[in-house]
Design an enzyme around this catalytic site. Structure first.
Site, PDB file in Angstrom:
ATOM      1  N   CYS A   1      -6.889 -14.728 -58.287  1.00  0.00           N
ATOM      2  CA  CYS A   1      -7.720 -15.501 -57.358  1.00  0.00           C
ATOM      3  C   CYS A   1      -8.620 -16.478 -58.124  1.00  0.00           C
ATOM      4  CB  CYS A   1      -8.566 -14.557 -56.500  1.00  0.00           C
ATOM      5  SG  CYS A   1      -9.536 -15.481 -55.297  1.00  0.00           S
TER       6      CYS A   1
ATOM      7  N   ALA B   1      -5.897 -13.772 -48.041  1.00  0.00           N
ATOM      8  CA  ALA B   1      -7.212 -13.411 -47.506  1.00  0.00           C
ATOM      9  C   ALA B   1      -7.456 -14.164 -46.203  1.00  0.00           C
ATOM     10  CB  ALA B   1      -8.294 -13.754 -48.530  1.00  0.00           C
TER      11      ALA B   1
ATOM     12  N   GLN C   1      -4.423  -4.254 -52.152  1.00  0.00           N
ATOM     13  CA  GLN C   1      -4.901  -5.058 -53.279  1.00  0.00           C
ATOM     14  C   GLN C   1      -6.418  -4.969 -53.452  1.00  0.00           C
ATOM     15  OE1 GLN C   1      -5.367  -9.497 -53.554  1.00  0.00           O
ATOM     16  NE2 GLN C   1      -3.659  -9.301 -54.976  1.00  0.00           N
TER      17      GLN C   1
ATOM     18  N   PRO D   1      -0.239 -11.375 -50.358  1.00  0.00           N
ATOM     19  CA  PRO D   1      -1.599 -11.197 -49.838  1.00  0.00           C
ATOM     20  C   PRO D   1      -2.213 -12.553 -49.523  1.00  0.00           C
ATOM     21  CG  PRO D   1      -1.593 -10.942 -52.235  1.00  0.00           C
ATOM     22  CD  PRO D   1      -0.170 -11.191 -51.824  1.00  0.00           C
TER      23      PRO D   1
ATOM     24  N   GLY E   1       5.197 -18.545 -55.447  1.00  0.00           N
ATOM     25  CA  GLY E   1       4.705 -19.926 -55.529  1.00  0.00           C
ATOM     26  C   GLY E   1       5.678 -20.896 -54.900  1.00  0.00           C
TER      27      GLY E   1
ATOM     28  N   LYS F   1      -1.057  -8.697 -59.678  1.00  0.00           N
ATOM     29  CA  LYS F   1      -0.638 -10.016 -59.204  1.00  0.00           C
ATOM     30  C   LYS F   1      -1.443 -11.040 -59.986  1.00  0.00           C
ATOM     31  CE  LYS F   1      -0.014 -12.924 -55.144  1.00  0.00           C
ATOM     32  NZ  LYS F   1      -1.099 -13.902 -55.300  1.00  0.00           N
TER      33      LYS F   1
ATOM     34  N   GLY G   1       4.083 -16.574 -49.288  1.00  0.00           N
ATOM     35  CA  GLY G   1       2.734 -16.673 -48.742  1.00  0.00           C
ATOM     36  C   GLY G   1       2.707 -17.635 -47.584  1.00  0.00           C
ATOM     37  N   ARG G   2       2.355 -18.890 -47.870  1.00  0.00           N
ATOM     38  CA  ARG G   2       2.142 -19.865 -46.799  1.00  0.00           C
ATOM     39  C   ARG G   2       3.387 -20.105 -45.951  1.00  0.00           C
ATOM     40  NH1 ARG G   2      -0.617 -23.740 -51.094  1.00  0.00           N
ATOM     41  NH2 ARG G   2       0.960 -22.630 -52.316  1.00  0.00           N
TER      42      ARG G   2
HETATM   43  C1  LIG Z   1      -5.414 -18.764 -47.647  1.00  0.00           C
HETATM   44  C2  LIG Z   1      -4.928 -18.036 -48.866  1.00  0.00           C
HETATM   45  C3  LIG Z   1      -5.426 -16.780 -49.151  1.00  0.00           C
HETATM   46  C4  LIG Z   1      -4.982 -16.079 -50.285  1.00  0.00           C
HETATM   47  N1  LIG Z   1      -5.469 -14.824 -50.532  1.00  0.00           N
HETATM   48  C5  LIG Z   1      -5.000 -14.116 -51.599  1.00  0.00           C
HETATM   49  C6  LIG Z   1      -5.442 -12.782 -51.842  1.00  0.00           C
HETATM   50  O1  LIG Z   1      -6.245 -12.209 -51.106  1.00  0.00           O
HETATM   51  N2  LIG Z   1      -4.947 -12.147 -52.937  1.00  0.00           N
HETATM   52  C7  LIG Z   1      -4.039 -12.740 -53.788  1.00  0.00           C
HETATM   53  O2  LIG Z   1      -3.613 -12.124 -54.761  1.00  0.00           O
HETATM   54  N3  LIG Z   1      -3.591 -13.987 -53.554  1.00  0.00           N
HETATM   55  C8  LIG Z   1      -4.039 -14.674 -52.484  1.00  0.00           C
HETATM   56  N4  LIG Z   1      -3.553 -15.931 -52.235  1.00  0.00           N
HETATM   57  C9  LIG Z   1      -2.461 -16.459 -53.066  1.00  0.00           C
HETATM   58  C10 LIG Z   1      -1.097 -16.163 -52.417  1.00  0.00           C
HETATM   59  O3  LIG Z   1      -0.850 -14.772 -52.354  1.00  0.00           O
HETATM   60  C11 LIG Z   1       0.044 -16.832 -53.203  1.00  0.00           C
HETATM   61  O4  LIG Z   1       0.011 -16.373 -54.530  1.00  0.00           O
HETATM   62  C12 LIG Z   1      -0.074 -18.352 -53.205  1.00  0.00           C
HETATM   63  O5  LIG Z   1      -0.407 -18.848 -51.921  1.00  0.00           O
HETATM   64  C13 LIG Z   1       1.242 -18.998 -53.668  1.00  0.00           C
HETATM   65  O6  LIG Z   1       2.316 -18.580 -52.858  1.00  0.00           O
HETATM   66  P1  LIG Z   1       2.892 -19.477 -51.627  1.00  0.00           P
HETATM   67  O7  LIG Z   1       3.170 -20.849 -52.191  1.00  0.00           O
HETATM   68  O8  LIG Z   1       4.124 -18.757 -51.179  1.00  0.00           O
HETATM   69  O9  LIG Z   1       1.819 -19.534 -50.587  1.00  0.00           O
HETATM   70  C14 LIG Z   1      -4.017 -16.661 -51.145  1.00  0.00           C
HETATM   71  C15 LIG Z   1      -3.525 -17.938 -50.855  1.00  0.00           C
HETATM   72  C16 LIG Z   1      -3.966 -18.627 -49.735  1.00  0.00           C
HETATM   73  C17 LIG Z   1      -3.401 -19.992 -49.447  1.00  0.00           C
END
Ligand SMILES: Cc1cc2nc3c(=O)[nH]c(=O)nc-3n(C[C@H](O)[C@H](O)[C@H](O)COP(=O)(O)O)c2cc1C
Length: 323
Positions: free
Chosen positions: A104, A21, A73, A19, A205, A143, A227-228
């Site tokens: 969050c 946002a 979510q 997820p 992560g 989560k 995610g990213r």
């Molecule tokens: C811009 C942005 C928005 C995010 N929005 C949510 C969200 O709505 N719900 C959530 O559980 N995590 C949210 N996260 C966290 C990500 O789901 C993820 O746990 C975090 O970025 C680490 O994973 P990654 O390194 O693969 O990005 C967000 C992260 C970012 C950077």
């Protein structure tokens, strides 16, 4: 291909769209699913806003087949409100899993004692999880993070309570709340969570195509959430599948990325209308060029577009330049 079973649902592979946002609206979820993700999460959706019948929030609810499995979510800090919000989504949305946000770190969310604030409310988690599971007709996921801060890493206790109350699975972002989105990811704790053998564990992560084998070796997790790394790169999922099958991965190229960007724009236009589509593509567009030659030029151009014509002129220009 290894699958991932959560509750009664068998996911076709272990690779999941996180997820995000502001990004993981229907337009992006469909692209992640079409390119191989076995599950895609919605953006976090406010329980309070659902109770207030906020139109924008209702518009965020998935309502149709998006080409694969969806986790919806929710976030909220008041158990009574959460139970009412679940009834609303059960009646108004189409999804496969109900997910609850316990990770969050954003102030607006923390102020409502929600998101990662729940890691500080361990005494209330039994009641929270009971409420989620007893009100949801769908398997419940959570989560979360490894803990609130370096001195309070309680994710293993959280998982014990979740398993006792019938939660079906847990995604763990291997950082504390105070780390926000940077610093080392603690995959060792994710490995400990897996060794407890209580619930399916989804690791999250900084996972990428490059380190997935290493993360798998350390954590032995049941699923992997991106995610990213997946922003602007839906082929991360098809490449993960190729990699698992032992085939070489296919590098992104500018023509493919431009076509994805056009697909994303058209999806956004259909979902939100042209004005919002332009503003959203200015935000997500730059990610499509990450790692490509001349990325900085394309990135600085896409953030300046102000009309549909600007967008398609730029796409045509990029295609011509790279013929
Ligand atoms: C811009 C942005 C928005 C995010 N929005 C949510 C969200 O709505 N719900 C959530 O559980 N995590 C949210 N996260 C966290 C990500 O789901 C993820 O746990 C975090 O970025 C680490 O994973 P990654 O390194 O693969 O990005 C967000 C992260 C970012 C950077």
């Amino acid at each position: 291909m290894k699958t991932l079973t959560i509750g009664t649902i068998i996911l076709k592979n272990r690779y999941i769209m996180a997820p995000l946002a502001g990004y993981t609206n229907k337009s992006l979820r469909k692209m992640a699913l079409r390119n191989g993700a076995s599950l895609a999460y919605t953006e976090m959706i406010s329980c309070n806003a659902l109770l207030y019948k906020n139109k924008k929030t209702f518009d965020m609810l998935p309502k149709e087949d998006e080409g694969g499995r969806i986790a919806l979510q929710l976030f909220g800090g008041d158990i009574e409100v959460i139970s009412k919000a679940i009834k609303i989504v059960e009646e108004n949305a189409k999804f496969d899993f109900l997910d609850f946000n316990m990770g969050c770190p954003v102030l607006k969310v923390m102020k409502q004692f929600s998101g990662s604030y729940w890691l500080k409310r361990q005494d209330e988690l039994k009641k929270l999880f009971h409420t989620l599971v007893s009100n949801s007709r769908h398997p419940v996921l959570i989560k979360t993070r490894i803990g609130y801060d370096e001195n309070h890493k309680n994710v293993l206790d959280v998982i014990k309570i979740a398993a006792e109350e019938g939660v079906a699975g847990v995604a763990i972002h291997g950082r504390t709340k105070t780390q926000l989105y940077g610093g080392n990811v603690n995959y060792d704790i994710i490995s400990e969570a897996k060794k407890m053998n209580l619930l399916p564990i989804i690791a999250n992560g900084n996972i990428s195509l490059n380190n997935i084998s290493e993360v798998e070796k350390i954590t032995n997790a049941d699923g992997y959430m991106f995610g990213r790394e997946a922003l602007g790169h839906p082929t991360i999922f098809s490449n993960l599948i190729l990699k698992e099958k032992g085939y070489p991965i296919i590098d992104d190229n500018i023509e493919q990325q431009t076509n994805f960007l056009i697909e994303h724009f058209n999806n956004l236009k259909k979902e939100f209308g042209i004005d919002t589509a332009i503003s959203l593509i200015r935000g997500v567009g730059p990610f499509y060029f990450k790692g490509l030659q001349d990325a900085s030029i394309y990135k600085s151009s896409i953030i300046k577009i102000s009309s549909e014509k600007d967008f398609f002129d730029l796409m045509n220009q990029i295609k011509k330049l790279n013929k």
